[in-house]
Scaffold this active site. Sequence first.
Site, PDB file in Angstrom:
ATOM      1  N   HIS A   1       6.294   8.324  -2.006  1.00  0.00           N
ATOM      2  CA  HIS A   1       5.928   8.547  -0.614  1.00  0.00           C
ATOM      3  C   HIS A   1       6.611   7.549   0.325  1.00  0.00           C
ATOM      4  O   HIS A   1       7.093   7.923   1.397  1.00  0.00           O
ATOM      5  CB  HIS A   1       4.407   8.489  -0.477  1.00  0.00           C
ATOM      6  CG  HIS A   1       3.959   8.442   0.941  1.00  0.00           C
ATOM      7  ND1 HIS A   1       3.466   7.292   1.521  1.00  0.00           N
ATOM      8  CD2 HIS A   1       3.978   9.378   1.910  1.00  0.00           C
ATOM      9  CE1 HIS A   1       3.186   7.548   2.786  1.00  0.00           C
ATOM     10  NE2 HIS A   1       3.487   8.801   3.055  1.00  0.00           N
TER      11      HIS A   1
ATOM     12  N   GLU B   1      -0.407   3.721   7.387  1.00  0.00           N
ATOM     13  CA  GLU B   1      -0.773   5.101   7.047  1.00  0.00           C
ATOM     14  C   GLU B   1      -1.879   5.088   5.985  1.00  0.00           C
ATOM     15  O   GLU B   1      -2.847   5.841   6.053  1.00  0.00           O
ATOM     16  CB  GLU B   1       0.445   5.872   6.541  1.00  0.00           C
ATOM     17  CG  GLU B   1       0.117   7.322   6.196  1.00  0.00           C
ATOM     18  CD  GLU B   1       1.310   8.119   5.674  1.00  0.00           C
ATOM     19  OE1 GLU B   1       2.404   7.549   5.569  1.00  0.00           O
ATOM     20  OE2 GLU B   1       1.125   9.308   5.371  1.00  0.00           O
TER      21      GLU B   1
ATOM     22  N   GLU C   1       9.972   8.792   0.930  1.00  0.00           N
ATOM     23  CA  GLU C   1      10.048   9.872   1.927  1.00  0.00           C
ATOM     24  C   GLU C   1      10.249   9.284   3.327  1.00  0.00           C
ATOM     25  O   GLU C   1      11.028   9.805   4.127  1.00  0.00           O
ATOM     26  CB  GLU C   1       8.765  10.708   1.847  1.00  0.00           C
ATOM     27  CG  GLU C   1       8.626  11.758   2.936  1.00  0.00           C
ATOM     28  CD  GLU C   1       7.169  11.953   3.325  1.00  0.00           C
ATOM     29  OE1 GLU C   1       6.318  12.072   2.423  1.00  0.00           O
ATOM     30  OE2 GLU C   1       6.883  11.984   4.533  1.00  0.00           O
TER      31      GLU C   1
END
Lengths: 426, 416
Positions: B48, B126, B51
């Site tokens: 992630h 996040e 990404e």
Amino acid sequence: MNNELNRQKAPVYHQITKIDIPTVKSGRLANQMPYHILNGGSQELVYLELKFNAGHTYAEVLVSTFTTAMLVGGTKHHNAKQIADAFEFYGAEVRADSNSDHAMLSLFCMNKYLDKLLPLFCELIEESVFPESELQIMIADRKHKYVVNHTKTSVLASDAMYKMVFGPHTYGRRAKLTDYDNVNSDTLRQFYAKHFCAANGKLLIAGYVTENVLRSIDATIGQLTTGQPVAPHTMPIEPVSGDKTQIIKMTDAVQSSLRMGLATIRMDHPDYHKLHMLTMVLGGYFGSRLMTNIRKEKGYTYGIYSILFPQIQSGLLRVMGDIKSGYSPQVADEVRKEMQKLKDQPISNAEMALVRNYMMGEMLQMFDGPFTSCDAVAKAIDMGVGIQYFEDEQNSILNTTPVELQEIANKYFDLDHLATAIAGNE
Amino acid sequence: MILFDRFELENGLQVIVHQDKTTPIVAVNLLYKVGARNETPERTGFAHLFEHLMFDGSKNISDFDQQLQLAGGECNAFTNNDYTNYYLTLPKQNIETAFWLESDRMLELGITKEKLEIQKGVVIEEYNQRYLNKPYGDWMLIMRYLAYKKHPYMWPTIGKDTLEIKYASLDEVNSFFYNYYAPNNAILVVAGDVETKQIRQLTEKWFGPIPRRDTRIAPLPTEPEQKIPQFLLLKRHEPLNAIYKGFHMDGRLGSRYHAADLISDILSGGESSRLTQHLVKEQKIFTNVNAYITGEIDPGLFIVEGKLSDGVTFAQAEECISNELKSIWNSPISETELTKVKNNIEVKKTISEVNVLNKAMNLAYFEMLGDANLINTDVDNYQRITASDISQTAMQLFRRENCTTIHYKSAQKSKQ
């Protein structure tokens, strides 16, 4: 051939200079309820959205919320379970929701099931009975949600910001937990009887809308009682006075929420399009000033945004982000600095081109079929600007200059009245 | 029926083209077959984080987003346990911009140490925003940890904690890239008003020169059958008592996957569903209750969760859930109930075909599963399910020993 490939040079892209705004066909049903049709799409799906002038502004706290939510709670002929069974058997979605200005009831289903569902849908609008048992279940659920939500930094910061911006106006009103115990079904019934009628509502029909669909709707929704229109309670919105910054201390929070707000012009104001564009420059897209400064350069947030939020009585310029603990006050200062910069200097032509292209692309995407655009179209209708809004918006995106944006910043970025709420361990 | 063409480049990139002449928008979806399940246990959350880095500039393009926005496009991406998916939409006349951008970041990244450090900060925020800074936000982290002993589904996509991301180095970033972000480990889907010939040309031009890479993708361990129920009691400052239960279920291609999916709809798809009607409306055990599946490729979890009504004990709530689950296999579900959940599948499929981006994503997903045409035929796997499939699947699924349970006991309860 690969030798010719120059990866450093972007392929030629074409400016979008014209977007086909769909036509909206408007008229009135037999009972004089206005309707608007947004036709298109290749799938046989249809979406009906009934809106009544019956939002939170029209009554005491929670009355509109519960009246609307309870529309699926039982009618003279069907109880809540029968209603849910009937719609869900056909995979249809019924939603009942309210905001400050409107109460909304919508139906989304496949065309082939519409005729089976319309009579019951009409029952919800005309023959709801608000059974006490269902109401108590809903109150218990909403109270639980309230308790959970009020442990969240995002909710506490947002509520505080709204209260500061709108003060005594109903737009700034927020329910207290004890308010839930005062909700009673008689009040809801009275509110329902007065507000949920054809003369006080309007209908948006989107999707695969054939003549037959309209005929079926006229034979059902078009036969509802006409009733009387209800005027909203209008109140002036006073600029924030006193302390414009509020910090809600939450020692357990691992992150803090920053919410900033400023009451501003409504959607029918001639400057609205330009202000929309300026808000985009500030924090409306991934390449915006705020995202670049706070996320890309500093890594203090996953996302920080500014948006222009239209309401009937006042627009709201809103900035929001969930920020690394300890940094919210600093980020709030950065937001003010970024706004000040937009007042001090016109943006470059390159940035102007970027925003222009991005906004044109976004609009093109929005009008890709009736379901992607129906929220925006409904909003334009609700705010009284109609589909013409999007033609004007297009012209504004293509023709606004950096100097004009700077003028708009100086006119509307009123930093003296910008309210700031922070919830977290700050 | 979604029609499409399929071809493969010499470097192994699989390409699917779907024509939809009704839209001015073209969707370009690039799926890399790498997710959190491919991470090593000491660098969870890496796929992630990666990404994020993919948007931070590539060899020849310093600002991905800006170039796309100039061409009127929008993009985003998501990572899950199984794969990483990048998607963008833009006006059809600017389609070549998408090829330029996506091929350059498959060719080579432009990550620096500074950029890496900033993105670590963003990802940690996040993590905080999505998982830690809200009540019950960490339940899935705990559930995975308890339910899996071998399979990498034991950690969530975001990672076990934020520390592992903090220590990720630039070398690790590079080796991850060359191992997984290879043309021979990706599926490209283009959907919109396009011709296959034109897409073939553009793909050859932009992706063709990227060399095939020697990818080493470790086989994943099989999760052994759970033989003992798992249980954890958490005393927390969360505002209400809550129960989370996870049952091991079939993977996406397993024979009982579709039945399990329908069971979750029977239990909690909408107001008319069993859990809502029985446990919220009639017995008032929960104020809110849900059932759903994680829907992963390898064997995933069937989740049941609820917030307890005031005054209800955990024991009562557990017994009520147990009775509801038992009744799925004890008494055959009615024809009406089965038709209802199948009707819902039909509607969902119709809705999924409205927009080009959705179609592009689904084509890529199904191609990863083995055949893009599942986009048309997977619905049959639902339609052929019988009442007896439902009860047999439920019997298999809802065994006591197959279950992992978390109770959140509210430490603030007395204040209410």
